[in-house]
Scaffold this motif. Sequence first.
Motif, PDB file in Angstrom:
ATOM      1  N   UNK A   1      83.674  17.066  93.759  1.00  0.00           N
ATOM      2  CA  UNK A   1      83.597  17.965  92.715  1.00  0.00           C
ATOM      3  C   UNK A   1      82.273  18.628  92.159  1.00  0.00           C
ATOM      4  N   UNK A   2      82.418  19.848  92.066  1.00  0.00           N
ATOM      5  CA  UNK A   2      81.425  20.659  91.344  1.00  0.00           C
ATOM      6  C   UNK A   2      79.961  20.939  92.295  1.00  0.00           C
ATOM      7  N   UNK A   3      80.174  21.114  93.730  1.00  0.00           N
ATOM      8  CA  UNK A   3      79.011  21.248  94.375  1.00  0.00           C
ATOM      9  C   UNK A   3      78.232  22.228  93.928  1.00  0.00           C
ATOM     10  N   UNK A   4      78.666  23.254  93.198  1.00  0.00           N
ATOM     11  CA  UNK A   4      77.915  24.367  92.627  1.00  0.00           C
ATOM     12  C   UNK A   4      76.831  24.246  91.669  1.00  0.00           C
ATOM     13  N   UNK A   5      77.032  23.074  91.133  1.00  0.00           N
ATOM     14  CA  UNK A   5      75.962  22.709  89.914  1.00  0.00           C
ATOM     15  C   UNK A   5      74.490  22.486  90.752  1.00  0.00           C
ATOM     16  N   UNK A   6      73.425  22.711  89.887  1.00  0.00           N
ATOM     17  CA  UNK A   6      72.055  22.415  90.267  1.00  0.00           C
ATOM     18  C   UNK A   6      72.162  21.051  90.959  1.00  0.00           C
ATOM     19  N   UNK A   7      72.647  20.276  89.935  1.00  0.00           N
ATOM     20  CA  UNK A   7      72.902  18.647  90.235  1.00  0.00           C
ATOM     21  C   UNK A   7      74.364  18.450  90.073  1.00  0.00           C
ATOM     22  N   UNK A   8      75.203  18.220  90.936  1.00  0.00           N
ATOM     23  CA  UNK A   8      76.398  17.902  90.699  1.00  0.00           C
ATOM     24  C   UNK A   8      76.811  16.702  90.207  1.00  0.00           C
ATOM     25  N   UNK A   9      77.837  16.347  89.449  1.00  0.00           N
ATOM     26  CA  UNK A   9      78.034  14.833  88.960  1.00  0.00           C
ATOM     27  C   UNK A   9      77.829  13.901  90.201  1.00  0.00           C
TER      28      UNK A   9
ATOM     29  N   UNK B   1      66.636  11.078 107.751  1.00  0.00           N
ATOM     30  CA  UNK B   1      67.637  10.354 107.468  1.00  0.00           C
ATOM     31  C   UNK B   1      68.529  11.351 106.494  1.00  0.00           C
ATOM     32  N   UNK B   2      69.953  11.229 106.620  1.00  0.00           N
ATOM     33  CA  UNK B   2      70.898  11.929 105.758  1.00  0.00           C
ATOM     34  C   UNK B   2      70.720  11.453 104.178  1.00  0.00           C
ATOM     35  N   UNK B   3      70.500  12.227 103.395  1.00  0.00           N
ATOM     36  CA  UNK B   3      70.194  12.065 101.964  1.00  0.00           C
ATOM     37  C   UNK B   3      71.109  12.708 100.950  1.00  0.00           C
ATOM     38  N   UNK B   4      71.719  13.759 101.522  1.00  0.00           N
ATOM     39  CA  UNK B   4      72.602  14.531 100.597  1.00  0.00           C
ATOM     40  C   UNK B   4      73.583  15.105 101.329  1.00  0.00           C
ATOM     41  N   UNK B   5      75.145  15.249 100.962  1.00  0.00           N
ATOM     42  CA  UNK B   5      76.065  15.819 101.588  1.00  0.00           C
ATOM     43  C   UNK B   5      76.661  16.743 100.804  1.00  0.00           C
ATOM     44  N   UNK B   6      77.189  17.946 100.916  1.00  0.00           N
ATOM     45  CA  UNK B   6      78.029  18.754  99.861  1.00  0.00           C
ATOM     46  C   UNK B   6      79.108  19.057 100.788  1.00  0.00           C
ATOM     47  N   UNK B   7      80.313  19.043 100.040  1.00  0.00           N
ATOM     48  CA  UNK B   7      81.502  19.347 100.823  1.00  0.00           C
ATOM     49  C   UNK B   7      82.779  19.535  99.919  1.00  0.00           C
TER      50      UNK B   7
ATOM     51  N   UNK C   1      78.779  10.867  97.772  1.00  0.00           N
ATOM     52  CA  UNK C   1      78.913  10.025  98.905  1.00  0.00           C
ATOM     53  C   UNK C   1      80.231  10.081  99.504  1.00  0.00           C
ATOM     54  N   UNK C   2      81.321   9.904  98.496  1.00  0.00           N
ATOM     55  CA  UNK C   2      82.776   9.950  98.913  1.00  0.00           C
ATOM     56  C   UNK C   2      83.586  11.362  98.657  1.00  0.00           C
TER      57      UNK C   2
ATOM     58  N   UNK D   1      69.520   0.566  96.608  1.00  0.00           N
ATOM     59  CA  UNK D   1      70.480   1.341  97.453  1.00  0.00           C
ATOM     60  C   UNK D   1      70.299   2.849  97.596  1.00  0.00           C
ATOM     61  N   UNK D   2      70.359   3.195  98.571  1.00  0.00           N
ATOM     62  CA  UNK D   2      70.462   4.747  99.026  1.00  0.00           C
ATOM     63  C   UNK D   2      72.094   5.213  98.722  1.00  0.00           C
ATOM     64  N   UNK D   3      72.164   6.221  97.850  1.00  0.00           N
ATOM     65  CA  UNK D   3      73.482   6.460  97.005  1.00  0.00           C
ATOM     66  C   UNK D   3      73.706   8.172  97.154  1.00  0.00           C
ATOM     67  N   UNK D   4      72.709   8.897  97.910  1.00  0.00           N
ATOM     68  CA  UNK D   4      73.268  10.329  97.942  1.00  0.00           C
ATOM     69  C   UNK D   4      72.558  11.099  97.014  1.00  0.00           C
ATOM     70  N   UNK D   5      71.613  10.535  96.098  1.00  0.00           N
ATOM     71  CA  UNK D   5      70.932  11.125  95.236  1.00  0.00           C
ATOM     72  C   UNK D   5      69.432  12.155  95.840  1.00  0.00           C
ATOM     73  N   UNK D   6      69.464  12.275  97.418  1.00  0.00           N
ATOM     74  CA  UNK D   6      68.684  13.157  97.813  1.00  0.00           C
ATOM     75  C   UNK D   6      67.132  12.043  98.322  1.00  0.00           C
ATOM     76  N   UNK D   7      67.462  10.890  98.068  1.00  0.00           N
ATOM     77  CA  UNK D   7      66.563   9.867  98.281  1.00  0.00           C
ATOM     78  C   UNK D   7      66.951   8.668  99.192  1.00  0.00           C
ATOM     79  N   UNK D   8      66.172   8.013 100.036  1.00  0.00           N
ATOM     80  CA  UNK D   8      66.636   7.156 100.956  1.00  0.00           C
ATOM     81  C   UNK D   8      66.724   5.724 100.290  1.00  0.00           C
ATOM     82  N   UNK D   9      66.028   5.828  98.743  1.00  0.00           N
ATOM     83  CA  UNK D   9      66.190   4.643  98.213  1.00  0.00           C
ATOM     84  C   UNK D   9      66.659   4.703  96.758  1.00  0.00           C
TER      85      UNK D   9
END
Length: 397
Positions: free
Chosen positions: A202-210, A286-292, A344-345, A389-397
């Motif tokens: 959802x909403x990948x166009x935001x500077x920081x999507x939810x 390492x992958x730290x962000x994915x947008x789709x 992530x999902x 935990x790495x969780x997709x917030x552009x950081x490995x931790x």
Amino acid sequence: MAPKAQLRVSDDKCNLFICWEDGHVTQSHVKRLRFHCRCERCLPSFSGMMPVDRDAFPEDMIIVKAFIEDEILHMEINQEAMENHVTTIPMGWLRDNCHCETCMTTAITQSDIKFGNPKEIPRVSNESLESKQGKFEFLRKFFDDGFCIVENVPKEHRAAAKVSRMFGCIRSTLYGEVWDVKNEVDPRNAAYTVFGLPFHMDLPFYEAMPGVQLLHAMEFDSSVQGGESQLVDLYHAADILRRESPEDFKVLCRVPVTFQTIDLIRPEPCWYESAKTHIEVDYFGNVVSILWHPGLEGQLRIRPEDEGAYYKAYVNFMKIVKRTELEYLFRLKPGDLIIFNNRRMSHARKGFTQSSGVRHLQGNYINLDDMKSTYMVLANQLGKKIAPPKCGNRSWF
């Protein structure tokens, strides 16, 4: 207690080698040591304070003296910016925060995303969230698997929002704080139809999507045919792409896509657009962000020579995302609240028919950083030692 150690200063006096008795070696630059001094004068008394700006120190900082006393490193430098100051750092802190290749690799591995089993759907009861231990177990499942279903949440307006506030602040977007997902007569979004939805975030166009999305099944009548929920771990998909098609992976890390929502007819007109890569890697690769989100892609704004490679990589990744062996597939029951990591999902929905019944979900977002903070604080309060935990917030931790 840290192992005993011997010190060695490099010939240029810019690096200190801590040679531990177990054979481990920690190498630290003089500036790293000085700027991480743990003395009372250097540790900020409250957040946001630094006693001395780093530009007050000389560019050619060197080690004048270094020794260990009472399990504390003492170090003196040339042209110290603070009067009568000696850098002091507990040896245990230095060992715990060693940044050698071995320790960094171990830390990254401990924090890295572990891919779950799509045949197993993580669930907890709403009642379990009443205790700290219950909240911690829910968050553990959430960060391990990328999502978790909370069962038996009261089928009341804003019940999901009430659960949200246990873990963070509600994130408002162009859809407001809380929104309803059900079939509408004149929809302005594909979610408000009976059609199936492709895998998306959802909403990948935001500077920081939810970062976290909650969807609460207020009504899901048995007469409704279809409407099952689908999830895919995009970090798993990216890992497969990297192994099977490394060149395509590099393309999606380099070539940006345009995400946009421009709607000047809705009651509150909006114009959102931004160019970002589908995949982002960090300093360590390492992958730290994915947008789709294929449904929110605008005009591709890249050089012509990159177009062919981009679409090849894009299609390859899309095919991986659609692999059935990666898909979590389930049907929500009335009262089920699914909470998933929107960084992530990727989620989707099967199309459905509702000749007599109703499918009505109510949703909202919260910040992923709030969720992670709650998890780490609860771990501390419960005496559990866990890796961030790495969780997709552009950081490995």
